[in-house]
Scaffold this motif. Structure first.
Motif, PDB file in Angstrom:
ATOM      1  N   SER A   1      -3.975  -8.018  10.024  1.00 61.44           N
ATOM      2  CA  SER A   1      -2.581  -8.054   9.571  1.00 61.44           C
ATOM      3  C   SER A   1      -1.628  -8.007  10.758  1.00 61.44           C
ATOM      4  CB  SER A   1      -2.291  -6.889   8.628  1.00 61.44           C
ATOM      5  OG  SER A   1      -3.083  -6.998   7.476  1.00 61.44           O
ATOM      6  N   LEU A   2      -1.968  -7.229  11.772  1.00 57.09           N
ATOM      7  CA  LEU A   2      -1.150  -7.203  12.994  1.00 57.09           C
ATOM      8  C   LEU A   2      -1.102  -8.583  13.633  1.00 57.09           C
ATOM      9  CD1 LEU A   2      -2.075  -3.878  14.824  1.00 57.09           C
ATOM     10  CD2 LEU A   2       0.177  -4.571  14.022  1.00 57.09           C
TER      11      LEU A   2
ATOM     12  N   THR B   1       0.940  -4.886   4.629  1.00 55.46           N
ATOM     13  CA  THR B   1      -0.508  -4.692   4.586  1.00 55.46           C
ATOM     14  C   THR B   1      -0.938  -3.663   5.619  1.00 55.46           C
ATOM     15  OG1 THR B   1      -0.693  -7.017   3.977  1.00 55.46           O
ATOM     16  CG2 THR B   1      -2.710  -5.902   4.601  1.00 55.46           C
ATOM     17  N   ILE B   2      -0.281  -3.652   6.779  1.00 49.16           N
ATOM     18  CA  ILE B   2      -0.621  -2.689   7.826  1.00 49.16           C
ATOM     19  C   ILE B   2      -0.377  -1.273   7.328  1.00 49.16           C
ATOM     20  CG2 ILE B   2      -0.034  -1.877  10.141  1.00 49.16           C
ATOM     21  CD1 ILE B   2       0.825  -4.791  10.752  1.00 49.16           C
ATOM     22  N   ILE B   3       0.740  -1.051   6.660  1.00 51.95           N
ATOM     23  CA  ILE B   3       1.057   0.285   6.142  1.00 51.95           C
ATOM     24  C   ILE B   3       0.012   0.719   5.124  1.00 51.95           C
ATOM     25  CG2 ILE B   3       2.772   1.573   4.796  1.00 51.95           C
ATOM     26  CD1 ILE B   3       4.905  -0.201   6.198  1.00 51.95           C
TER      27      ILE B   3
ATOM     28  N   ASP C   1      -3.115  -0.235   5.004  1.00 56.48           N
ATOM     29  CA  ASP C   1      -4.348   0.059   5.740  1.00 56.48           C
ATOM     30  C   ASP C   1      -4.260   1.387   6.481  1.00 56.48           C
ATOM     31  OD1 ASP C   1      -5.607  -2.281   4.906  1.00 56.48           O
ATOM     32  OD2 ASP C   1      -4.706  -3.442   6.520  1.00 56.48           O
ATOM     33  N   ILE C   2      -3.085   1.719   7.006  1.00 59.78           N
ATOM     34  CA  ILE C   2      -2.903   3.023   7.667  1.00 59.78           C
ATOM     35  C   ILE C   2      -3.090   4.148   6.661  1.00 59.78           C
ATOM     36  CG2 ILE C   2      -1.183   4.528   8.751  1.00 59.78           C
ATOM     37  CD1 ILE C   2      -0.168   2.023  10.247  1.00 59.78           C
ATOM     38  N   PHE C   3      -2.541   4.011   5.465  1.00 61.18           N
ATOM     39  CA  PHE C   3      -2.708   5.054   4.443  1.00 61.18           C
ATOM     40  C   PHE C   3      -4.175   5.170   3.994  1.00 61.18           C
ATOM     41  CE2 PHE C   3       1.961   4.787   3.770  1.00 61.18           C
ATOM     42  CZ  PHE C   3       2.229   6.130   3.975  1.00 61.18           C
ATOM     43  N   ILE C   4      -4.860   4.044   3.906  1.00 60.73           N
ATOM     44  CA  ILE C   4      -6.283   4.085   3.550  1.00 60.73           C
ATOM     45  C   ILE C   4      -7.071   4.824   4.630  1.00 60.73           C
ATOM     46  CG2 ILE C   4      -8.355   2.664   3.255  1.00 60.73           C
ATOM     47  CD1 ILE C   4      -6.544   0.621   1.817  1.00 60.73           C
ATOM     48  N   LEU C   5      -6.777   4.537   5.902  1.00 58.80           N
ATOM     49  CA  LEU C   5      -7.466   5.239   6.996  1.00 58.80           C
ATOM     50  C   LEU C   5      -7.130   6.728   6.998  1.00 58.80           C
ATOM     51  CD1 LEU C   5      -7.201   2.642   9.893  1.00 58.80           C
ATOM     52  CD2 LEU C   5      -9.268   3.435   8.754  1.00 58.80           C
TER      53      LEU C   5
END
Length: 185
Positions: free
Chosen positions: A136-137, A144-146, A148-152
């Motif tokens: 996504s980056l 989408t990046i946000i 993925d950050i919350f999932i991590l």
């Protein structure tokens, strides 16, 4: 970035195919100097490489070294016996399986275009969120990046709580074992 990814993977697979990996499957034997007959050493050399060690400690240390797959061979009354570091070998196998899963899931997810329930299932592996975030980056999609950050972050929290509960359980079991031991005295 997602368009050239299959081309990159094809190039890498083609390049890896030209590397000689036969030495990885070769057996590596470690023996004590002057412990085995020349015929036995010659037989071992027919099946792999042989390294001689001066002392038993050197041989044992080499067998137990995690970065090698050395099989220790010693003389026995009836022939030879082998020394495997079984716990290390099992640990190496588990690590390799985990590495394969952590690498394969994001790549297959991307190459096969997983979506819906399959994508949710892929997100159970933390490396998938990392991979998707990096992709996504590269594509410049911030929403989408946000996600993925919350999932991590959720992965970190779940694994940390799991670790704490395991440590707490181990301490409780150690305390119970100590009380039981003291009651026997």
């Amino acid at each position: 970035m997602s368009f050239p990814l299959p081309l990159i993977v094809a190039f890498v697979l083609n390049f890896v195919g030209t590397i000689d990996l036969s030495t990885l499957s070769e057996y590596h034997f470690g023996v004590l100097q002057n412990n085995l007959s020349p015929q036995t050493v010659s037989w071992l050399e027919q099946h792999g490489s042989v390294t001689e060690y001066k002392t038993q400690k050197d041989l044992t240390d080499a067998v137990n070294e995690p970065s090698t797959n050395l099989i220790g061979v010693e003389a026995d009354s009836d022939g030879i016996k082998t020394m495997f570091s079984k716990s290390l070998m099992v640990g190496v196998v588990y690590i390799k399986i985990i590495l394969i899963v952590f690498i394969a899931v994001p790549l297959l997810s991307c190459l096969l275009g997983a979506d819906g329930f399959a994508l949710i299932f892929c997100y159970l592996i933390p490396s998938n969120a990392t991979f998707e975030g990096i992709m996504s980056l590269a594509e410049g999609t911030e929403q989408t990046i946000i996600k993925d950050i919350f999932i991590l972050m959720a992965h970190c929290l779940v694994w940390f709580v799991l670790y704490l509960s395991i440590v707490k359980h181990q301490k409780r079991m150690n305390k119970i074992s100590l009380k039981h031991y003291l009651s026997l005295l």
